[in-house]
Design a protein around this motif. Structure first.
Motif, PDB file in Angstrom:
ATOM      1  N   THR A 121      44.189  49.908  43.641  1.00 19.28           N
ATOM      2  CA  THR A 121      43.618  50.075  42.302  1.00 19.28           C
ATOM      3  C   THR A 121      42.843  51.382  42.223  1.00 19.28           C
ATOM      4  O   THR A 121      42.135  51.748  43.164  1.00 19.28           O
ATOM      5  N   GLU A 181      42.212  40.444  41.209  1.00 19.13           N
ATOM      6  CA  GLU A 181      43.149  41.154  40.338  1.00 19.13           C
ATOM      7  C   GLU A 181      44.322  41.703  41.146  1.00 19.13           C
ATOM      8  O   GLU A 181      45.487  41.613  40.732  1.00 19.13           O
ATOM      9  N   GLN A 182      44.031  42.261  42.312  1.00 14.11           N
ATOM     10  CA  GLN A 182      45.090  42.785  43.172  1.00 14.11           C
ATOM     11  C   GLN A 182      45.968  41.655  43.709  1.00 14.11           C
ATOM     12  O   GLN A 182      47.196  41.796  43.802  1.00 14.11           O
ATOM     13  N   LEU A 228      37.893  43.074  41.740  1.00 14.12           N
ATOM     14  CA  LEU A 228      39.120  43.792  42.085  1.00 14.12           C
ATOM     15  C   LEU A 228      40.075  42.994  42.964  1.00 14.12           C
ATOM     16  O   LEU A 228      41.284  42.995  42.733  1.00 14.12           O
ATOM     17  N   THR A 272      35.625  40.138  36.659  1.00 14.70           N
ATOM     18  CA  THR A 272      35.950  41.569  36.650  1.00 14.70           C
ATOM     19  C   THR A 272      36.228  42.113  38.052  1.00 14.70           C
ATOM     20  O   THR A 272      36.333  43.317  38.231  1.00 14.70           O
ATOM     21  N   HIS A 331      40.375  49.303  35.320  1.00 13.74           N
ATOM     22  CA  HIS A 331      41.146  49.254  36.558  1.00 13.74           C
ATOM     23  C   HIS A 331      42.597  49.650  36.292  1.00 13.74           C
ATOM     24  O   HIS A 331      43.270  49.028  35.469  1.00 13.74           O
ATOM     25  N   LEU A 356      46.569  38.824  42.244  1.00 12.17           N
ATOM     26  CA  LEU A 356      47.412  38.371  41.135  1.00 12.17           C
ATOM     27  C   LEU A 356      48.599  39.306  40.943  1.00 12.17           C
ATOM     28  O   LEU A 356      49.732  38.861  40.717  1.00 12.17           O
ATOM     29  N   HIS A 357      48.343  40.608  41.057  1.00 12.39           N
ATOM     30  CA  HIS A 357      49.423  41.589  40.917  1.00 12.39           C
ATOM     31  C   HIS A 357      50.480  41.394  42.008  1.00 12.39           C
ATOM     32  O   HIS A 357      51.665  41.675  41.798  1.00 12.39           O
TER      33      HIS A 357
END
Length: 306
Positions: A194, A282-283, A279, A277, A216, A285-286
């Motif tokens: 990210t 989020e990563q 990181l 929020t 992000h 999930l990606h």
């Protein structure tokens, strides 16, 4: 039989609000995943409370001192309660920025030049030619981080203030201009990279935890060569300190410095944030792991002797 998970949150450090947010989010996700969950706001009586609860697993959602410096990990080892994230030694090394840099540099990972000095010395006069960054030696979430610009004739005087809570020993490190990159490692696998973009002075506490404080870019729009290098160095950092579970390593990338630019590791986080929020989730999930999948994996990965 459904596992009983004690989610440890809150705690005694400056990062208590972040930990409460992380812990509540993780507890809710674990309940959705089918676990029996008890939320535990950690205080000095934590050993007695855990003895009474007798959980199958302790999910460590603490941040900062006592939560990610090896202290709570030692308590859990003593009680023989399996726990998430890294163990005693890796946690202690990672939160001590000076010791972590020694380990990272020895592993061949580029780090910033730095000086360790007392608060009075850092506040009186420049201990390094500006621009530079001042950091507490053992805090996270950018607490107490100050940037000293090239044209500043004196260090920030808040360092000498009576209300300073960044500790008496500080790290002063060379300021690296450029882009903020970060990459989590989950179970020995580097997740997508990210880039963090913020309109604030730098990626500080407000940028990290306030809605709209940062943007992000995932995956980071950088060359494949640098992207691969960030992932490789994140995994190297994870392994160099003997980390377990999930970690996140932060970098600065100055793409204006030479043909390939300058990529420098700032630090490794053994307790990356798990807020809305944050990181690392989020990563994950990606990479195809839902938040419920992520926290469930962390529970199933838990152990002693980490």
């Amino acid at each position: 039989m459904t596992k009983h998970v004690a989610v440890l949150m809150g705690g005694l450090s400056n990062e208590r609000p972040v930990s409460l947010s992380s812990g509540k989010g993780c507890a809710e996700a674990l309940r959705r995943a089918g676990y029996r969950v008890t939320e535990v706001d950690v205080g000095y009586d934590i050993a007695e409370r855990l003895r009474a609860l007798q959980p199958d697993v302790a999910f460590n959602a603490l941040h900062g001192r006592f939560g990610e410096d090896g202290t709570i990990q030692g308590v859990l080892e003593f009680l023989r309660i399996p726990y998430t994230h890294s163990g005693v030694l890796a946690s202690a090394l990672a939160l001590d920025k000076h010791q972590a840099k020694i380990m990272l540099k020895a592993a061949g990972i580029p780090v910033t030049d730095h000086v360790i000095a007392g608060r009075a010395e850092v506040g009186r006069a420049h201990v390094m030619k500006p621009p530079y960054v001042v950091k507490p030696i053992a805090d996270g979430s950018s607490f107490g981080v100050l940037i000293v610009k090239a044209d500043q004739s004196h260090p920030p005087q808040e360092i000498l203030g009576a209300d300073w809570d960044g500790g008496e020993t500080l790290m002063v490190e060379r300021y690296i201009p450029g882009r903020e990159l970060t990459c989590a490692v989950m179970g020995g696998v580097a997740l997508p990279v990210t880039e963090i973009v913020t309109d604030l002075a730098f990626y500080n506490y407000e940028a990290k935890y306030s809605a709209g404080g940062s943007h992000h870019v995932l995956p980071a729009q950088i060359s494949p060569k640098i992207y691969d290098k960030v992932q490789k160095m994140s995994l190297m950092a994870h392994e160099a300190l003997g980390c377990r579970g999930i970690t996140r390593t932060d970098f600065r990338y100055n793409d204006a410095a030479g043909e390939d630019g300058e990529l420098v590791c700032l630090e490794i986080n053994t307790q990356p944030g798990m807020t809305p929020t944050s990181l690392a989730p989020e990563q994950a999930l990606h990479a195809g792991h839902s938040f419920e999948d992520l926290v469930s994996w962390m529970v199933e990965d838990a152990s002693c002797n980490r």
